[in-house]
Design an enzyme around this catalytic site. Structure first.
Site, mmCIF file in Angstrom:
data_model
loop_
_atom_site.group_PDB
_atom_site.id
_atom_site.type_symbol
_atom_site.label_atom_id
_atom_site.label_comp_id
_atom_site.label_asym_id
_atom_site.label_seq_id
_atom_site.Cartn_x
_atom_site.Cartn_y
_atom_site.Cartn_z
ATOM 1 N N LYS A 136 1.640 -3.644 6.365
ATOM 2 C CA LYS A 136 1.974 -3.865 4.951
ATOM 3 C C LYS A 136 3.486 -3.762 4.732
ATOM 4 O O LYS A 136 4.058 -4.508 3.929
ATOM 5 C CB LYS A 136 1.222 -2.865 4.072
ATOM 6 C CG LYS A 136 -0.262 -3.153 3.993
ATOM 7 C CD LYS A 136 -0.485 -4.453 3.228
ATOM 8 C CE LYS A 136 -1.913 -4.927 3.233
ATOM 9 N NZ LYS A 136 -2.110 -6.164 2.481
ATOM 10 N N SER A 141 0.814 -1.212 0.000
ATOM 11 C CA SER A 141 0.000 0.000 0.000
ATOM 12 C C SER A 141 0.848 1.263 0.000
ATOM 13 O O SER A 141 1.971 1.271 0.542
ATOM 14 C CB SER A 141 -0.867 -0.007 1.264
ATOM 15 O OG SER A 141 -1.529 1.220 1.418
ATOM 16 N N TYR A 167 -1.996 -0.031 10.027
ATOM 17 C CA TYR A 167 -2.268 -0.680 8.734
ATOM 18 C C TYR A 167 -1.039 -0.595 7.828
ATOM 19 O O TYR A 167 -0.566 -1.608 7.291
ATOM 20 C CB TYR A 167 -3.490 -0.036 8.055
ATOM 21 C CG TYR A 167 -3.615 -0.451 6.609
ATOM 22 C CD1 TYR A 167 -3.902 -1.777 6.279
ATOM 23 C CD2 TYR A 167 -3.407 0.458 5.573
ATOM 24 C CE1 TYR A 167 -3.979 -2.178 4.949
ATOM 25 C CE2 TYR A 167 -3.482 0.069 4.250
ATOM 26 C CZ TYR A 167 -3.772 -1.252 3.935
ATOM 27 O OH TYR A 167 -3.831 -1.638 2.625
HETATM 28 N N1 UFG Z 1 -12.602 11.941 2.225
HETATM 29 C C1 UFG Z 1 -13.508 12.949 2.497
HETATM 30 N N2 UFG Z 1 -14.735 12.574 2.938
HETATM 31 C C2 UFG Z 1 -15.117 11.289 3.132
HETATM 32 C C3 UFG Z 1 -14.172 10.252 2.837
HETATM 33 C C4 UFG Z 1 -12.904 10.636 2.395
HETATM 34 O O1 UFG Z 1 -13.228 14.126 2.354
HETATM 35 O O2 UFG Z 1 -16.262 11.029 3.556
HETATM 36 C C5 UFG Z 1 -11.272 12.323 1.720
HETATM 37 C C6 UFG Z 1 -10.154 11.824 2.615
HETATM 38 O O3 UFG Z 1 -9.908 12.751 3.637
HETATM 39 C C7 UFG Z 1 -9.009 11.683 1.620
HETATM 40 C C8 UFG Z 1 -9.707 11.335 0.292
HETATM 41 O O4 UFG Z 1 -11.063 11.695 0.473
HETATM 42 O O5 UFG Z 1 -8.371 12.892 1.476
HETATM 43 C C9 UFG Z 1 -9.614 9.872 -0.037
HETATM 44 O O6 UFG Z 1 -10.039 9.123 1.080
HETATM 45 P P1 UFG Z 1 -10.291 7.552 1.028
HETATM 46 O O7 UFG Z 1 -10.754 7.149 2.386
HETATM 47 O O8 UFG Z 1 -11.154 7.224 -0.135
HETATM 48 O O9 UFG Z 1 -8.852 6.969 0.702
HETATM 49 P P2 UFG Z 1 -7.464 7.189 1.488
HETATM 50 O O10 UFG Z 1 -6.618 8.048 0.605
HETATM 51 O O11 UFG Z 1 -7.637 7.615 2.873
HETATM 52 O O12 UFG Z 1 -6.972 5.686 1.593
HETATM 53 C C10 UFG Z 1 -6.348 5.014 0.556
HETATM 54 C C11 UFG Z 1 -6.609 3.526 0.684
HETATM 55 C C12 UFG Z 1 -5.988 2.976 1.935
HETATM 56 C C13 UFG Z 1 -4.529 3.334 1.988
HETATM 57 C C14 UFG Z 1 -4.376 4.826 1.866
HETATM 58 C C15 UFG Z 1 -2.919 5.217 1.796
HETATM 59 O O13 UFG Z 1 -7.982 3.281 0.695
HETATM 60 O O14 UFG Z 1 -6.106 1.567 1.940
HETATM 61 O O15 UFG Z 1 -4.980 5.284 0.654
HETATM 62 O O16 UFG Z 1 -2.728 6.390 2.502
HETATM 63 F F1 UFG Z 1 -4.001 2.951 3.149
#
Ligand code: UFG
Length: 324
Positions: A144, A116, A140
């Site tokens: 990984k 990841s 997490y």
């Molecule tokens: N976000 C919002 N509102 C929401 C959900 C998410 O603004 O309701 C934002 C988050 O703050 C982030 C972006 O949208 O900036 C993407 O969020 P996600 O939760 O979709 O994905 P992440 O980037 O947090 O996570 C992904 C993978 C994880 C991995 C991570 C690495 O899903 O498995 O990238 O940092 F660990």
């Protein structure tokens, strides 16, 4: 060729299973359905079970004589890993050791591993290439990274060959809406944008608008699951052909902010997305973008589906016709 796909009933694993079968590979999916869906295994043999079950692994490996193991099965919720690290270390690390020992014992040489972007932690530069330091900031990401280290040590000691893929933001769904993203609870941005547009939730919460990005919301690199599947296939062939091990960052080399994503979605679908600005979510780096040069050069990886409009269209089609 025959492969065992752990976690093949999950989001990325199920797309990969379908892709491998389309290339003529025989697959056996092993999934305990803790996060996956049996309906997502549309081809290949399905076995319901735990990838940390030593006896089941021995039985399957004896019976099927796999050439390789594609290891997706893991818990992957960052916030949950902070609250309940024990679950993550037990599942993602301890059980992986059981799986790796079975692989060695049954003479399987090749492993493809789901790592990841979370192994990098707070980026020191962007785009993040394979030489970027790995300093995870949550359990997490740490599990990984330990997975990658286990592979390195098993290569030296037992001669296995592996390919580790660090996904950035996996997104999109199969073009025909047969399989797609279905997490419970859902915390990924694209399905949540869609739910707000459908009126299933009152409004989308945008976590933070004061980041050092183009418009203040977080910037991420969205890569289509079918393109991830293609990388897995090409990665496995590569390590087999060259008898080597490699790690690759898988992203599109391009980022979109949360606000841009909302506007692109509105453009693709003509639907309005009600949203509000909320507090920052703990542990979110401002920007994450992958350098994908290595995967393109070595694997001849092709990003055929990762255009953001295509990703959003596929996600919209899937969410409206979801089978599970
Ligand atoms: N976000 C919002 N509102 C929401 C959900 C998410 O603004 O309701 C934002 C988050 O703050 C982030 C972006 O949208 O900036 C993407 O969020 P996600 O939760 O979709 O994905 P992440 O980037 O947090 O996570 C992904 C993978 C994880 C991995 C991570 C690495 O899903 O498995 O990238 O940092 F660990």
């Amino acid at each position: 060729m025959k492969v065992l796909i752990t976690g093949g009933a999950g989001y990325i694993g199920s797309h990969c299973n379908r892709y491998f079968v389309s290339k003529g590979v025989e697959t056996v999916v092993l999934d305990d359905l803790s996060d996956g869906h049996e309906e997502a295994v549309v081809v290949g043999r399905f076995v319901k079970g735990d990838f940390g079950d030593k006896d089941l692994l021995a039985q399957l490996m004896k019976e099927e004589k796999f050439d390789a193991v594609i290891h997706f099965a893991a818990f992957a919720d960052v916030a949950d890993s902070v609250a309940r690290p024990s679950r993550y270390y037990n599942n993602n690390v301890t059980k992986m050791l059981t799986l790796m020992d079975a692989i060695v014992e049954h003479g399987i040489k090749y492993v493809v591993f789901s790592s990841s972007a979370a192994t990098f932690g707070e980026p020191q530069y962007i785009p993040i290439d394979e030489n970027h330091p790995q300093n995870p900031i949550n359990p997490y990401g740490m599990t990984k990274l330990i997975g990658e280290k286990i592979l390195q040590d098993y290569e030296k000691a037992y001669g296995i060959r592996y390919c580790a893929f660090r996904y950035f933001n996996a997104a999109g769904d199969s073009r025909d809406s047969l399989i797609g993203e279905a997490h419970n609870p859902e915390h990924h941005i694209i399905p949540l944008i869609i739910r707000a547009a459908q009126g299933k939730t009152k409004q989308l919460k945008i976590f933070g608008i004061d980041y050092p990005t183009r418009d203040g919301s977080c910037l991420r690199d969205y890569v289509h699951v079918d393109d991830l599947a293609d990388a897995h296939y090409k990665g496995l062939l590569y390590i087999m052909k060259h008898n080597c091990s490699e790690d690759f960052n898988l992203g599109s080399d391009n980022g979109f902010t949360v606000l841009e994503l909302v506007h692109k979605f509105e453009e693709v679908t003509g639907k309005k997305v009600p949203y509000e600005i909320a507090e920052r979510r703990q542990g979110d780096p401002a920007s994450l973008v992958a350098s994908n040069k290595k995967a393109i050069e070595l694997l001849k990886w092709e990003l055929k589906n990762s255009d953001i409009m295509r990703i959003l269209q596929d996600a919209w089609n899937w969410e409206q016709n979801k089978r599970y």
